[in-house]
Design a protein around this motif. Structure first.
Motif, mmCIF file in Angstrom:
data_model
loop_
_atom_site.group_PDB
_atom_site.id
_atom_site.type_symbol
_atom_site.label_atom_id
_atom_site.label_comp_id
_atom_site.label_asym_id
_atom_site.label_seq_id
_atom_site.Cartn_x
_atom_site.Cartn_y
_atom_site.Cartn_z
ATOM 1 N N TRP A 49 -2.533 0.614 -1.480
ATOM 2 C CA TRP A 49 -3.878 1.175 -1.719
ATOM 3 C C TRP A 49 -4.000 1.687 -3.149
ATOM 4 O O TRP A 49 -4.967 1.407 -3.857
ATOM 5 N N GLN A 50 -3.000 2.430 -3.602
ATOM 6 C CA GLN A 50 -3.039 3.008 -4.944
ATOM 7 C C GLN A 50 -3.092 1.913 -6.015
ATOM 8 O O GLN A 50 -3.870 1.994 -6.965
ATOM 9 N N HIS A 51 -2.273 0.885 -5.828
ATOM 10 C CA HIS A 51 -2.231 -0.225 -6.780
ATOM 11 C C HIS A 51 -3.616 -0.874 -6.926
ATOM 12 O O HIS A 51 -4.117 -1.071 -8.033
ATOM 13 N N ILE A 52 -4.237 -1.188 -5.781
ATOM 14 C CA ILE A 52 -5.549 -1.860 -5.820
ATOM 15 C C ILE A 52 -6.610 -0.894 -6.363
ATOM 16 O O ILE A 52 -7.416 -1.253 -7.218
ATOM 17 N N ASN A 53 -6.580 0.321 -5.862
ATOM 18 C CA ASN A 53 -7.577 1.314 -6.221
ATOM 19 C C ASN A 53 -7.613 1.571 -7.725
ATOM 20 O O ASN A 53 -8.685 1.629 -8.333
ATOM 21 N N GLU A 54 -6.441 1.680 -8.332
ATOM 22 C CA GLU A 54 -6.399 1.969 -9.764
ATOM 23 C C GLU A 54 -6.937 0.796 -10.588
ATOM 24 O O GLU A 54 -7.649 0.984 -11.570
ATOM 25 N N LYS A 55 -6.606 -0.421 -10.146
ATOM 26 C CA LYS A 55 -7.115 -1.588 -10.873
ATOM 27 C C LYS A 55 -8.640 -1.700 -10.739
ATOM 28 O O LYS A 55 -9.342 -2.028 -11.687
ATOM 29 N N LEU A 56 -9.101 -1.440 -9.504
ATOM 30 C CA LEU A 56 -10.557 -1.526 -9.285
ATOM 31 C C LEU A 56 -11.291 -0.424 -10.049
ATOM 32 O O LEU A 56 -12.344 -0.670 -10.644
ATOM 33 N N GLU A 57 -10.728 0.777 -10.035
ATOM 34 C CA GLU A 57 -11.394 1.926 -10.677
ATOM 35 C C GLU A 57 -11.705 1.639 -12.153
ATOM 36 O O GLU A 57 -12.797 1.941 -12.640
ATOM 37 N N ALA A 58 -10.750 1.049 -12.861
ATOM 38 C CA ALA A 58 -10.969 0.755 -14.283
ATOM 39 C C ALA A 58 -12.173 -0.177 -14.445
ATOM 40 O O ALA A 58 -12.994 0.002 -15.357
ATOM 41 N N MET A 59 -12.296 -1.158 -13.545
ATOM 42 C CA MET A 59 -13.426 -2.098 -13.652
ATOM 43 C C MET A 59 -14.726 -1.463 -13.186
ATOM 44 O O MET A 59 -15.796 -1.747 -13.722
ATOM 45 N N HIS A 60 -14.632 -0.602 -12.159
ATOM 46 C CA HIS A 60 -15.849 0.078 -11.683
ATOM 47 C C HIS A 60 -16.493 0.887 -12.808
ATOM 48 O O HIS A 60 -17.706 0.885 -12.968
ATOM 49 N N LYS B 236 -3.659 7.767 -1.851
ATOM 50 C CA LYS B 236 -3.494 7.903 -0.408
ATOM 51 C C LYS B 236 -4.657 7.252 0.321
ATOM 52 O O LYS B 236 -5.821 7.449 -0.071
ATOM 53 N N LEU B 237 -4.359 6.505 1.349
ATOM 54 C CA LEU B 237 -5.443 5.907 2.133
ATOM 55 C C LEU B 237 -6.285 7.002 2.786
ATOM 56 O O LEU B 237 -5.751 8.011 3.248
ATOM 57 N N PRO B 238 -7.599 6.808 2.813
ATOM 58 C CA PRO B 238 -8.467 7.844 3.377
ATOM 59 C C PRO B 238 -8.523 7.781 4.903
ATOM 60 O O PRO B 238 -8.215 6.743 5.504
ATOM 61 N N GLN B 239 -8.915 8.883 5.508
ATOM 62 C CA GLN B 239 -9.180 8.911 6.944
ATOM 63 C C GLN B 239 -10.683 8.671 7.146
ATOM 64 O O GLN B 239 -11.515 9.369 6.566
ATOM 65 N N LEU B 240 -11.022 7.689 7.975
ATOM 66 C CA LEU B 240 -12.439 7.357 8.178
ATOM 67 C C LEU B 240 -13.235 8.539 8.741
ATOM 68 O O LEU B 240 -14.404 8.719 8.433
ATOM 69 N N LYS B 241 -12.566 9.328 9.583
ATOM 70 C CA LYS B 241 -13.263 10.467 10.207
ATOM 71 C C LYS B 241 -13.740 11.459 9.127
ATOM 72 O O LYS B 241 -14.870 11.953 9.180
ATOM 73 N N THR B 242 -12.879 11.721 8.116
ATOM 74 C CA THR B 242 -13.250 12.627 7.021
ATOM 75 C C THR B 242 -14.438 12.060 6.235
ATOM 76 O O THR B 242 -15.386 12.768 5.906
ATOM 77 N N LEU B 243 -14.369 10.741 5.944
ATOM 78 C CA LEU B 243 -15.453 10.112 5.179
ATOM 79 C C LEU B 243 -16.743 10.119 5.988
ATOM 80 O O LEU B 243 -17.839 10.337 5.456
ATOM 81 N N SER B 244 -16.615 9.885 7.291
ATOM 82 C CA SER B 244 -17.786 9.888 8.165
ATOM 83 C C SER B 244 -18.465 11.256 8.154
ATOM 84 O O SER B 244 -19.685 11.356 8.074
ATOM 85 N N ASP B 245 -17.665 12.312 8.209
ATOM 86 C CA ASP B 245 -18.235 13.670 8.176
ATOM 87 C C ASP B 245 -19.003 13.903 6.866
ATOM 88 O O ASP B 245 -20.081 14.480 6.862
ATOM 89 N N ARG B 246 -18.428 13.408 5.748
ATOM 90 C CA ARG B 246 -19.104 13.592 4.456
ATOM 91 C C ARG B 246 -20.427 12.820 4.411
ATOM 92 O O ARG B 246 -21.452 13.320 3.956
#
Ligand code: FE2
Length: 267
Positions: A53-64, A85-95
């Motif tokens: 997750w971290q590997h993909i996320n960091e590469k995507l973030e630079a392009m975003h 760290k991979l997120p928990q869907l329940k936390t994201l859903s609450d937000r």
């Protein structure tokens, strides 16, 4: 709806027994929580999964930062995703629920278009919880948590976008087969692969683009034809999901897109 897990024979993890077992567990958990419990289960991810997750996320973030539209970037910041760290869907859903009343339900895999649009009509976004195979972090033959969370969720923090997605669900929920195809094309060319003009510059808002560095680089290259969004053309244009997209459409604003969607909704 799939009764049991069926993976693409070309899936990078197809020969990895540990991965398949993990994927099956997510299939069972996701289906049970979507249909019975109505919320996403807490999932413990391994260090290896967090590292992918971290590997993909960091590469995507630079392009975003360079290519994503404002609504996406603001939403991503406000959603509070951790890069390591991979997120928990329940936390994201609450937000999301606190922001504009959008809920997340876990999905065991790809749902049928009719089922999916039914959820959207109720301000529910189905999201996968499993991760692609680590041998090929750039590629996944099916939507995974990278695609769903990093591609789809951030703009839901914006009121116009949340409303626009619900409108798509409302429009498509009673569609006949021919109309459903039009809604699928609209979803594809806008929600998955849409571009938007911001201060005369083309920015990306499509989830299929924002969750893939290959697609992001490709979509702004000279290999792609980019046209102003035209509803009639979009709903009559077919696409091939197995290839990089040769044709994309851009909208002048989300309000414009929302009004175009309304034209397709039957009273
Ligand atoms: Fe998607």
């Amino acid at each position: 709806m799939q009764e049991e897990l069926i993976l693409d024979p070309k899936h990078p993890g197809i020969k990895d027994a540990v991965y398949i077992q993990r994927r099956q567990e997510f299939f069972r958990l996701g289906k049970e929580h979507r249909l019975i419990h109505g919320y996403a289960p807490q999932v413990e991810y391994s260090q290896e999964e967090d590292a992918i997750w971290q590997h993909i996320n960091e590469k995507l973030e630079a392009m975003h930062q360079r290519h994503a539209c404002d609504i996406y970037l603001n939403g991503k910041k406000n959603l509070g995703l951790a890069s390591h760290k991979l997120p928990q869907l329940k936390t994201l859903s609450d937000r999301l629920q606190q922001s504009h009343g959008v809920r997340i339900l876990p999905a065991e895999g790809l749902l049928s278009p009719r089922e999916f649009f039914q959820y959207l009509s109720k301000r529910i976004m189905p999201c996968t919880q499993f991760l692609r195979h680590g041998s090929d972090p750039e590629y996944t033959p099916e939507p995974d948590i990278v695609h769903d969370v990093l591609g789809h969720l951030p703009p839901f923090m914006n009121a116009d976008y949340a409303e626009l997605m619900q409108l798509m669900g409302i429009g498509a929920r009673h569609a006949n087969e021919e109309e459903m195809l039009q809604w699928e094309r609209l979803y594809w060319f806008a929600i998955e692969f849409g571009l938007i003009l911001e201060q005369d510059e083309l920015k990306i808002f499509g989830a299929g683009l924002l969750s893939s560095y290959g697609e992001m680089a490709h979509c702004l290259s000279d290999k792609v034809t980019r046209k102003p969004f035209d509803l009639e053309e979009v709903i009559n244009t077919s696409y091939d999901h197995t290839q990089m997209q040769p044709l994309l459409f851009y909208v002048p604003s989300f309000v414009y897109l929302k009004n175009e969607i309304k034209k397709l909704i039957k009273n």
